[in-house]
Design a protein around this motif. Structure first.
Motif, short mmCIF file in Angstrom:
data_model
loop_
_atom_site.label_atom_id
_atom_site.label_comp_id
_atom_site.label_asym_id
_atom_site.label_seq_id
_atom_site.Cartn_x
_atom_site.Cartn_y
_atom_site.Cartn_z
N TRP A 117 0.80 -1.17 0.02
CA TRP A 117 -0.04 -0.17 0.04
C TRP A 117 0.74 1.22 0.12
O TRP A 117 2.02 1.28 0.29
N SER A 156 0.58 5.39 1.29
CA SER A 156 -0.50 6.36 1.90
C SER A 156 -0.51 7.50 1.09
O SER A 156 0.35 8.14 0.14
N TRP A 157 -1.33 8.50 1.64
CA TRP A 157 -1.53 9.95 1.15
C TRP A 157 -0.61 10.86 1.60
O TRP A 157 0.14 10.38 2.50
N GLN A 199 -1.21 0.69 15.28
CA GLN A 199 -1.06 1.54 14.33
C GLN A 199 0.18 1.96 14.05
O GLN A 199 1.02 1.86 15.09
N VAL A 244 -1.96 5.27 10.99
CA VAL A 244 -2.52 4.79 10.01
C VAL A 244 -2.73 3.25 10.15
O VAL A 244 -2.02 2.70 11.12
N GLU A 245 -3.76 2.49 9.92
CA GLU A 245 -3.83 1.23 9.95
C GLU A 245 -2.70 0.47 9.34
O GLU A 245 -2.43 0.79 7.89
N THR A 268 -3.28 -1.90 5.89
CA THR A 268 -3.90 -1.23 4.55
C THR A 268 -3.57 0.39 4.27
O THR A 268 -3.59 0.93 3.24
N GLY A 269 -2.85 0.84 5.59
CA GLY A 269 -2.32 2.52 5.11
C GLY A 269 -3.56 3.53 5.38
O GLY A 269 -3.44 4.61 5.16
N LYS A 270 -4.87 2.79 5.80
CA LYS A 270 -5.87 3.92 6.00
C LYS A 270 -5.61 4.82 7.23
O LYS A 270 -5.14 4.28 8.17
N LEU A 271 -6.11 6.00 6.87
CA LEU A 271 -5.97 7.14 7.85
C LEU A 271 -6.87 6.69 9.07
O LEU A 271 -7.97 6.53 8.91
N LEU A 272 -6.27 6.83 10.33
CA LEU A 272 -6.96 6.47 11.44
C LEU A 272 -7.31 8.02 12.27
O LEU A 272 -8.59 8.24 12.84
N LYS A 285 -14.28 5.49 15.90
CA LYS A 285 -13.33 6.79 15.54
C LYS A 285 -12.71 7.24 16.48
O LYS A 285 -12.78 7.10 17.77
#
Length: 289
Positions: free
Chosen positions: A73, A75-76, A97, A109-110, A113-117, A161
């Protein structure tokens, strides 16, 4: 073994054969931007991935499969500009994280996946070098040089969240190169503000500072057995200081290194302290009282 070279080459080496297994050029392949001091980060291994900071205008971090080098992945762009911090693994709100601090932004980030937390963009910090200090209750201490001082934030989780709250932010406790250290609920740092070594509570109260009594420059510190080992960045003098919020208490000192820019981190194992300057490395026995 994984390493990022000064010029942006990421290598995976076999410990058995000492030969490269795979390699990537993060500058050429992902637009990574070298700072004045080149690439000064450490890769982070998380389960089956190796995560590196890219610090470009398009990508913040990239995760590679640790066996093959295949991209898992991207990230942004977390923050822009020059920085020397590294990805960190932390557990906040019961969630594992990656915490990354790039100029202007610190984020979680996760890992898979690189998802922003969550993210916090309230502390700029030109050319961040010290990694954040992440605490078990979700508090994160940020510090950098060039007059930006420090900040403390708290990350909390409610349901699915995350939320971020700024606890304090001011011009004190700005550490330009050496990371701050959390020890028994207090933060110890070598600052650039003229205060040199200081002890700070997690609520932002300065318990003590050495000021002009101790000249440390940009020297690093390490804590073990309630003792602070800190080296003068210009003097080469190793100072042994009690790690206590009650007051500054220097126990011993010895000149061991010489030259300029004695900024390298130290390592301690079984009473043996490894230190170095620009031309030599020494192993010092510090096990005896």
């Amino acid at each position: 073994m994984y390493t990022v070279g000064t010029f942006g080459h990421l290598y995976c080496f076999s410990i058995k054969t000492h030969k490269p297994v795979w390699n990537k050029n993060i500058k050429k392949d992902f637009g990574a931007e070298a700072g004045r001091w080149g690439f000064g980060q450490s890769p982070l291994v998380v389960d089956d991935l190796v995560v590196v900071s890219i610090q470009s205008g398009k990508t913040g971090m990239v995760a590679f499969n640790k066996l093959t080098g295949k991209v898992a992945w991207k990230s942004w762009p977390i923050g822009g500009g020059e920085c020397y911090t590294s990805p960190m693994l932390a557990t906040i709100g019961g969630v594992k994280q990656i915490v990354m601090f790039q100029r202007g932004v610190v984020a979680g980030v996760e890992p898979t996946t690189g998802k922003l937390l969550w993210q916090y963009a309230g502390y700029d910090g030109k050319r961040p070098i010290p990694n954040p200090v992440v605490m078990s209750d979700g508090r994160i201490f940020l510090t950098s040089g060039y007059g930006f001082g420090c900040a403390m934030i708290k990350v909390t989780k409610s349901g699915d969240k995350f939320a971020v709250k700024e606890v304090f932010k001011d011009k004190r406790s700005g550490a330009k190169v050496p990371p701050a250290i959390l020890h028994n609920g207090f933060i110890y740092s070598n600052t650039e503000t003229g205060d040199s070594l200081q002890c700070l509570s997690v609520d932002g109260d300065i318990k003590w500072k050495t000021g002009s009594k101790l000249s440390l420059g940009l020297g690093s510190l390490i804590i073990a057995d309630d003792l602070i080992f800190v080296i003068g960045g210009s003097s080469g003098v190793l100072h042994l200081v009690e790690a206590s919020p009650k007051g500054f208490n220097e126990l011993a000192k010895a000149k061991l290194l010489s030259g300029r820019e004695i900024w390298a981190p130290m390592a301690l194992s079984d009473g043996m302290l490894v230190i170095r300057d620009q031309s030599q490395m020494k192993c010092v026995d510090v096990s005896k009282k």
